[in-house]
Design a protein around this motif. Sequence first.
Motif, PDB file in Angstrom:
ATOM      1  N   MET A   1     -11.789   7.020   2.774  1.00  0.00           N
ATOM      2  CA  MET A   1     -11.455   6.146   3.888  1.00  0.00           C
ATOM      3  C   MET A   1     -10.339   6.740   4.743  1.00  0.00           C
ATOM      4  SD  MET A   1     -12.149   3.260   5.265  1.00  0.00           S
ATOM      5  CE  MET A   1     -11.483   2.046   6.327  1.00  0.00           C
ATOM      6  N   SER A   2      -9.381   7.352   4.098  1.00  0.00           N
ATOM      7  CA  SER A   2      -8.241   7.921   4.804  1.00  0.00           C
ATOM      8  C   SER A   2      -8.659   9.058   5.743  1.00  0.00           C
ATOM      9  CB  SER A   2      -7.231   8.416   3.781  1.00  0.00           C
ATOM     10  OG  SER A   2      -5.942   8.296   4.273  1.00  0.00           O
ATOM     11  N   LEU A   3      -9.576   9.904   5.273  1.00  0.00           N
ATOM     12  CA  LEU A   3     -10.094  10.991   6.108  1.00  0.00           C
ATOM     13  C   LEU A   3     -10.767  10.416   7.344  1.00  0.00           C
ATOM     14  CD1 LEU A   3     -10.829  13.995   6.635  1.00  0.00           C
ATOM     15  CD2 LEU A   3     -12.849  13.630   5.211  1.00  0.00           C
ATOM     16  N   GLU A   4     -11.558   9.366   7.147  1.00  0.00           N
ATOM     17  CA  GLU A   4     -12.245   8.737   8.275  1.00  0.00           C
ATOM     18  C   GLU A   4     -11.252   8.148   9.281  1.00  0.00           C
ATOM     19  OE1 GLU A   4     -13.082   8.158   5.038  1.00  0.00           O
ATOM     20  OE2 GLU A   4     -14.978   9.264   4.998  1.00  0.00           O
ATOM     21  N   LYS A   5     -10.179   7.562   8.766  1.00  0.00           N
ATOM     22  CA  LYS A   5      -9.133   6.993   9.630  1.00  0.00           C
ATOM     23  C   LYS A   5      -8.496   8.090  10.489  1.00  0.00           C
ATOM     24  CE  LYS A   5      -5.290   3.895   8.885  1.00  0.00           C
ATOM     25  NZ  LYS A   5      -4.370   3.333   7.931  1.00  0.00           N
ATOM     26  N   LEU A  82       9.506   8.166   0.250  1.00  0.00           N
ATOM     27  CA  LEU A  82       8.703   7.101  -0.326  1.00  0.00           C
ATOM     28  C   LEU A  82       8.081   7.582  -1.632  1.00  0.00           C
ATOM     29  CD1 LEU A  82       6.684   5.771   2.764  1.00  0.00           C
ATOM     30  CD2 LEU A  82       8.881   4.980   1.912  1.00  0.00           C
ATOM     31  N   SER A  83       7.911   6.671  -2.580  1.00  0.00           N
ATOM     32  CA  SER A  83       7.191   7.000  -3.810  1.00  0.00           C
ATOM     33  C   SER A  83       5.705   7.140  -3.458  1.00  0.00           C
ATOM     34  CB  SER A  83       7.370   5.891  -4.842  1.00  0.00           C
ATOM     35  OG  SER A  83       6.635   4.740  -4.439  1.00  0.00           O
ATOM     36  N   PRO A  84       4.908   7.779  -4.320  1.00  0.00           N
ATOM     37  CA  PRO A  84       3.475   7.889  -4.026  1.00  0.00           C
ATOM     38  C   PRO A  84       2.800   6.540  -3.773  1.00  0.00           C
ATOM     39  CG  PRO A  84       4.060   9.422  -5.757  1.00  0.00           C
ATOM     40  CD  PRO A  84       5.284   8.573  -5.492  1.00  0.00           C
ATOM     41  N   ASP A  85       3.142   5.513  -4.541  1.00  0.00           N
ATOM     42  CA  ASP A  85       2.544   4.191  -4.329  1.00  0.00           C
ATOM     43  C   ASP A  85       2.965   3.600  -2.978  1.00  0.00           C
ATOM     44  OD1 ASP A  85       1.218   4.286  -6.737  1.00  0.00           O
ATOM     45  OD2 ASP A  85       2.709   3.089  -7.816  1.00  0.00           O
ATOM     46  N   GLU A  86       4.256   3.732  -2.661  1.00  0.00           N
ATOM     47  CA  GLU A  86       4.748   3.235  -1.368  1.00  0.00           C
ATOM     48  C   GLU A  86       4.083   3.979  -0.217  1.00  0.00           C
ATOM     49  OE1 GLU A  86       9.359   2.040  -1.372  1.00  0.00           O
ATOM     50  OE2 GLU A  86       8.971   4.054  -2.157  1.00  0.00           O
ATOM     51  N   ALA A  87       3.924   5.294  -0.374  1.00  0.00           N
ATOM     52  CA  ALA A  87       3.356   6.115   0.696  1.00  0.00           C
ATOM     53  C   ALA A  87       1.961   5.626   1.068  1.00  0.00           C
ATOM     54  CB  ALA A  87       3.322   7.586   0.288  1.00  0.00           C
ATOM     55  N   GLU A  88       1.115   5.467   0.085  1.00  0.00           N
ATOM     56  CA  GLU A  88      -0.259   5.050   0.391  1.00  0.00           C
ATOM     57  C   GLU A  88      -0.296   3.676   1.046  1.00  0.00           C
ATOM     58  OE1 GLU A  88      -4.727   5.281  -1.406  1.00  0.00           O
ATOM     59  OE2 GLU A  88      -3.057   5.456  -2.813  1.00  0.00           O
ATOM     60  N   ALA A  89       0.487   2.737   0.519  1.00  0.00           N
ATOM     61  CA  ALA A  89       0.498   1.376   1.059  1.00  0.00           C
ATOM     62  C   ALA A  89       1.084   1.326   2.468  1.00  0.00           C
ATOM     63  CB  ALA A  89       1.287   0.458   0.129  1.00  0.00           C
ATOM     64  N   ARG A  90       2.174   2.043   2.697  1.00  0.00           N
ATOM     65  CA  ARG A  90       2.885   1.927   3.977  1.00  0.00           C
ATOM     66  C   ARG A  90       2.357   2.850   5.071  1.00  0.00           C
ATOM     67  NH1 ARG A  90       9.235   1.446   3.217  1.00  0.00           N
ATOM     68  NH2 ARG A  90       9.004   0.777   5.385  1.00  0.00           N
ATOM     69  N   GLY A  92      -0.933   4.544   4.826  1.00  0.00           N
ATOM     70  CA  GLY A  92      -2.386   4.467   4.939  1.00  0.00           C
ATOM     71  C   GLY A  92      -3.066   5.720   4.427  1.00  0.00           C
ATOM     72  N   HIS A  93      -2.290   6.682   3.970  1.00  0.00           N
ATOM     73  CA  HIS A  93      -2.818   7.925   3.390  1.00  0.00           C
ATOM     74  C   HIS A  93      -2.100   8.169   2.066  1.00  0.00           C
ATOM     75  CE1 HIS A  93      -4.765   8.713   7.174  1.00  0.00           C
ATOM     76  NE2 HIS A  93      -3.639   8.904   7.826  1.00  0.00           N
ATOM     77  N   ALA A  94      -2.831   8.690   1.080  1.00  0.00           N
ATOM     78  CA  ALA A  94      -2.246   8.989  -0.219  1.00  0.00           C
ATOM     79  C   ALA A  94      -1.525  10.329  -0.191  1.00  0.00           C
ATOM     80  CB  ALA A  94      -3.334   9.021  -1.291  1.00  0.00           C
ATOM     81  N   VAL A  95      -0.536  10.493  -1.075  1.00  0.00           N
ATOM     82  CA  VAL A  95       0.172  11.762  -1.211  1.00  0.00           C
ATOM     83  C   VAL A  95      -0.859  12.855  -1.488  1.00  0.00           C
ATOM     84  CG1 VAL A  95       1.809  13.029  -2.666  1.00  0.00           C
ATOM     85  CG2 VAL A  95       2.327  10.700  -1.946  1.00  0.00           C
ATOM     86  N   GLY A  96      -0.698  13.989  -0.823  1.00  0.00           N
ATOM     87  CA  GLY A  96      -1.668  15.071  -0.903  1.00  0.00           C
ATOM     88  C   GLY A  96      -2.529  15.125   0.346  1.00  0.00           C
ATOM     89  N   GLY A  97      -2.593  13.995   1.052  1.00  0.00           N
ATOM     90  CA  GLY A  97      -3.348  13.929   2.298  1.00  0.00           C
ATOM     91  C   GLY A  97      -2.566  13.245   3.399  1.00  0.00           C
ATOM     92  N   VAL A  98      -1.268  13.011   3.148  1.00  0.00           N
ATOM     93  CA  VAL A  98      -0.442  12.345   4.167  1.00  0.00           C
ATOM     94  C   VAL A  98      -0.429  13.210   5.422  1.00  0.00           C
ATOM     95  CG1 VAL A  98       1.892  11.583   4.786  1.00  0.00           C
ATOM     96  CG2 VAL A  98       0.990  11.110   2.500  1.00  0.00           C
ATOM     97  N   ALA A 124      -2.633  18.279   7.346  1.00  0.00           N
ATOM     98  CA  ALA A 124      -3.720  17.636   6.615  1.00  0.00           C
ATOM     99  C   ALA A 124      -4.369  16.583   7.511  1.00  0.00           C
ATOM    100  CB  ALA A 124      -3.174  17.000   5.341  1.00  0.00           C
ATOM    101  N   CYS A 125      -5.494  16.071   7.043  1.00  0.00           N
ATOM    102  CA  CYS A 125      -6.225  15.054   7.818  1.00  0.00           C
ATOM    103  C   CYS A 125      -6.604  13.850   6.966  1.00  0.00           C
ATOM    104  CB  CYS A 125      -7.472  15.669   8.440  1.00  0.00           C
ATOM    105  SG  CYS A 125      -7.110  16.868   9.715  1.00  0.00           S
ATOM    106  N   GLY A 126      -5.673  13.393   6.138  1.00  0.00           N
ATOM    107  CA  GLY A 126      -5.880  12.162   5.410  1.00  0.00           C
ATOM    108  C   GLY A 126      -6.471  12.290   4.024  1.00  0.00           C
ATOM    109  N   SER A 127      -6.889  13.488   3.632  1.00  0.00           N
ATOM    110  CA  SER A 127      -7.424  13.685   2.281  1.00  0.00           C
ATOM    111  C   SER A 127      -6.770  14.910   1.667  1.00  0.00           C
ATOM    112  CB  SER A 127      -8.943  13.860   2.314  1.00  0.00           C
ATOM    113  OG  SER A 127      -9.288  15.100   2.906  1.00  0.00           O
ATOM    114  N   SER A 128      -6.986  15.079   0.368  1.00  0.00           N
ATOM    115  CA  SER A 128      -6.370  16.216  -0.333  1.00  0.00           C
ATOM    116  C   SER A 128      -7.211  17.477  -0.241  1.00  0.00           C
ATOM    117  CB  SER A 128      -6.146  15.861  -1.802  1.00  0.00           C
ATOM    118  OG  SER A 128      -7.400  15.585  -2.415  1.00  0.00           O
ATOM    119  N   ASN A 129      -8.187  17.499   0.689  1.00  0.00           N
ATOM    120  CA  ASN A 129      -8.978  18.711   0.890  1.00  0.00           C
ATOM    121  C   ASN A 129      -9.402  18.864   2.355  1.00  0.00           C
ATOM    122  OD1 ASN A 129     -10.830  16.553   0.790  1.00  0.00           O
ATOM    123  ND2 ASN A 129     -12.473  17.877   0.066  1.00  0.00           N
TER     124      ASN A 129
END
Length: 155
Positions: A1-5, A82-90, A92-98, A124-129
């Motif tokens: 979803m993050s990549l699509e965003k 931000l912690s990894p959990d905070e990063a994704e929530a705040r 919209g992208h998970a750590v590794g794809g921020v 990066a573009c929202g994903s870890s790859n």
Amino acid sequence: MSLEKAQEHLAKFGKADAVMEFDTSSATVELAAAAVGCEPARIAKTLSFAVGDRVALVVCAGDARIANPKFKAQFATKPKMLSPDEAEARIGHAVGGVCPFGVNEECDIYLDESLRRFSTVFPACGSSNSAIELSPGELEEITDGTWVDVCKLPE
């Protein structure tokens, strides 16, 4: 979803088709540099910090580090990632794809001067790859980012 965003955001600038997706992880500067085929310094890493009730996303060169005194002078607070959990929530992208594309409303985007020494960089573009190749000027236009000087380079 993050990549699509991220791709939806990039599509507004005619850049969605420029996103590269890899069979291997690009979640760290070193992995991204290997996937893209460039020097690690040209990877535009996005670091996330709590600044009051906002999130400051600082996009900087892969070899740059946050300089605490410069950060405090710019943002009037100590850098607190931000912690990894905070990063994704705040963000919209998970750590590794921020990345600075398609982020949540509470995020402010800052582009560090360390990026300007390159003709193109690879955020990066929202994903870890995933990644995209952009000039610093394109990155500024696409993110509506503010240029800052909050990093130091290796000596």
